[in-house]
Design a protein around this motif. Sequence first.
Motif, short mmCIF file in Angstrom:
data_model
loop_
_atom_site.label_atom_id
_atom_site.label_comp_id
_atom_site.label_asym_id
_atom_site.label_seq_id
_atom_site.Cartn_x
_atom_site.Cartn_y
_atom_site.Cartn_z
N LYS A 45 0.85 -1.20 0.02
CA LYS A 45 0.02 0.08 -0.16
C LYS A 45 0.83 1.24 -0.01
O LYS A 45 0.48 2.33 0.31
CB LYS A 45 -1.08 0.09 1.29
N ASN A 46 2.13 1.16 -0.37
CA ASN A 46 3.21 2.24 -0.41
C ASN A 46 3.26 3.11 1.14
O ASN A 46 3.47 4.23 1.04
CB ASN A 46 2.69 3.28 -1.40
N ILE A 47 3.18 2.21 2.11
CA ILE A 47 3.38 2.72 3.28
C ILE A 47 4.85 2.31 3.91
O ILE A 47 4.98 1.32 4.24
CB ILE A 47 2.16 2.62 4.18
N LYS A 48 5.62 3.30 4.40
CA LYS A 48 6.94 2.79 4.86
C LYS A 48 7.20 3.22 6.15
O LYS A 48 8.22 2.84 7.15
CB LYS A 48 8.07 3.21 3.87
N LYS A 49 6.63 4.33 6.66
CA LYS A 49 6.69 4.97 7.96
C LYS A 49 5.67 4.70 9.02
O LYS A 49 4.49 5.02 8.42
CB LYS A 49 6.77 6.61 7.90
N VAL A 50 5.73 4.18 9.99
CA VAL A 50 4.70 4.06 10.76
C VAL A 50 5.19 4.27 12.39
O VAL A 50 6.40 4.36 12.66
CB VAL A 50 4.50 2.29 10.87
N LEU A 51 4.32 4.30 13.15
CA LEU A 51 4.57 4.92 14.78
C LEU A 51 4.11 3.26 15.54
O LEU A 51 3.15 2.82 15.31
CB LEU A 51 3.84 5.65 15.47
N PHE A 52 4.99 2.69 16.15
CA PHE A 52 4.95 1.35 16.80
C PHE A 52 4.31 1.66 18.23
O PHE A 52 4.70 2.17 19.16
CB PHE A 52 6.29 0.80 16.97
N ASP A 53 2.98 1.18 18.24
CA ASP A 53 2.35 1.33 19.51
C ASP A 53 2.31 -0.12 20.22
O ASP A 53 1.44 -0.93 19.80
CB ASP A 53 0.77 1.78 19.36
N ARG A 54 2.98 -0.50 21.44
CA ARG A 54 3.06 -1.85 22.04
C ARG A 54 2.13 -1.87 23.05
O ARG A 54 2.01 -3.19 23.53
CB ARG A 54 4.55 -1.95 22.46
N ARG A 55 1.39 -0.91 23.37
CA ARG A 55 -0.02 -1.10 24.03
C ARG A 55 0.23 -1.60 25.35
O ARG A 55 -0.37 -2.29 26.26
CB ARG A 55 -0.89 -1.96 23.60
N GLY A 56 1.58 -0.89 26.11
CA GLY A 56 1.88 -1.17 27.31
C GLY A 56 2.58 -2.38 27.78
O GLY A 56 3.08 -2.76 28.85
N TYR A 57 2.79 -3.25 26.50
CA TYR A 57 3.58 -4.50 26.92
C TYR A 57 5.27 -4.17 26.98
O TYR A 57 5.37 -3.19 26.12
CB TYR A 57 3.34 -5.41 25.75
N PRO A 58 5.93 -4.70 27.66
CA PRO A 58 7.43 -4.59 27.75
C PRO A 58 7.87 -4.92 26.21
O PRO A 58 7.66 -5.75 25.75
CB PRO A 58 7.82 -5.59 28.63
N TYR A 59 8.75 -4.29 25.73
CA TYR A 59 9.64 -4.19 24.54
C TYR A 59 10.67 -5.50 24.77
O TYR A 59 11.85 -5.19 24.67
CB TYR A 59 10.12 -2.88 24.22
N HIS A 60 10.28 -6.77 24.68
CA HIS A 60 11.05 -8.06 24.55
C HIS A 60 10.21 -8.91 24.13
O HIS A 60 8.85 -9.05 24.24
CB HIS A 60 11.79 -8.06 25.71
N GLY A 61 10.92 -10.05 24.01
CA GLY A 61 10.28 -11.28 23.53
C GLY A 61 9.37 -11.22 22.19
O GLY A 61 10.10 -10.66 21.27
N ARG A 62 8.22 -11.58 22.16
CA ARG A 62 7.20 -11.50 20.98
C ARG A 62 6.96 -10.09 20.47
O ARG A 62 6.95 -9.83 19.29
CB ARG A 62 6.18 -12.16 21.29
N ILE A 63 7.02 -9.01 21.18
CA ILE A 63 6.50 -7.89 20.77
C ILE A 63 7.93 -7.24 20.00
O ILE A 63 7.95 -6.47 19.05
CB ILE A 63 6.37 -7.01 21.92
N LYS A 64 8.92 -7.60 20.65
CA LYS A 64 10.28 -7.23 19.99
C LYS A 64 10.40 -7.91 18.48
O LYS A 64 10.86 -7.44 17.53
CB LYS A 64 11.47 -7.51 20.99
N ALA A 65 10.08 -9.33 18.62
CA ALA A 65 10.23 -9.90 17.49
C ALA A 65 9.51 -9.45 16.11
O ALA A 65 9.75 -9.51 15.32
CB ALA A 65 9.93 -11.62 17.80
N ILE A 66 8.20 -9.09 16.84
CA ILE A 66 7.19 -8.33 15.50
C ILE A 66 7.85 -7.08 15.01
O ILE A 66 7.77 -6.94 13.89
CB ILE A 66 5.96 -7.87 16.33
N ALA A 67 8.23 -6.35 16.00
CA ALA A 67 9.12 -5.12 15.46
C ALA A 67 10.19 -5.41 14.49
O ALA A 67 10.53 -4.68 13.31
CB ALA A 67 9.33 -4.27 16.74
#
Length: 124
Positions: free
Chosen positions: A92-114
């Motif tokens: 869809k020609n979208i390259k820039k996004v803001l990552f909203d982790r919804r209060g989850y710590p940035y490690h494990g599965r959340i980090k892998a998604i990013a």
Amino acid sequence: MIKDKCKEKKRLREKRIKRIKKSIPKSQDRLRLVVFKSNKYLYIQAINDLDGNVLTSASTLEKQFRKKYQSFKNIEIAKKLGELIGERLLKKNIKKVLFDRRGYPYHGRIKAIAEGAREKGLEF
């Protein structure tokens, strides 16, 4: 006593969500990439805050994940899910996004998604 602890954890998480969302600016050129994880599955949505529309989404409930994998709590699957949402946004020609982790710590599965989304070319 156990119910009180659960309510307190939920209240603190909701407080974190509000604080994080307040710090994320609403902009026309960037979508918000929102992550939600349940006990079994992972969900990602790309939301346009100005219109309130979901442009695209991906989850481990989709057929391609259900056929290939037995468990959906894996870090490898989270990375593949991040790659999938990255591909869909790039189409869809979208390259820039803001990552909203919804209060989850940035490690494990959340980090892998990013990391999976970054590998496909998304910029956070």
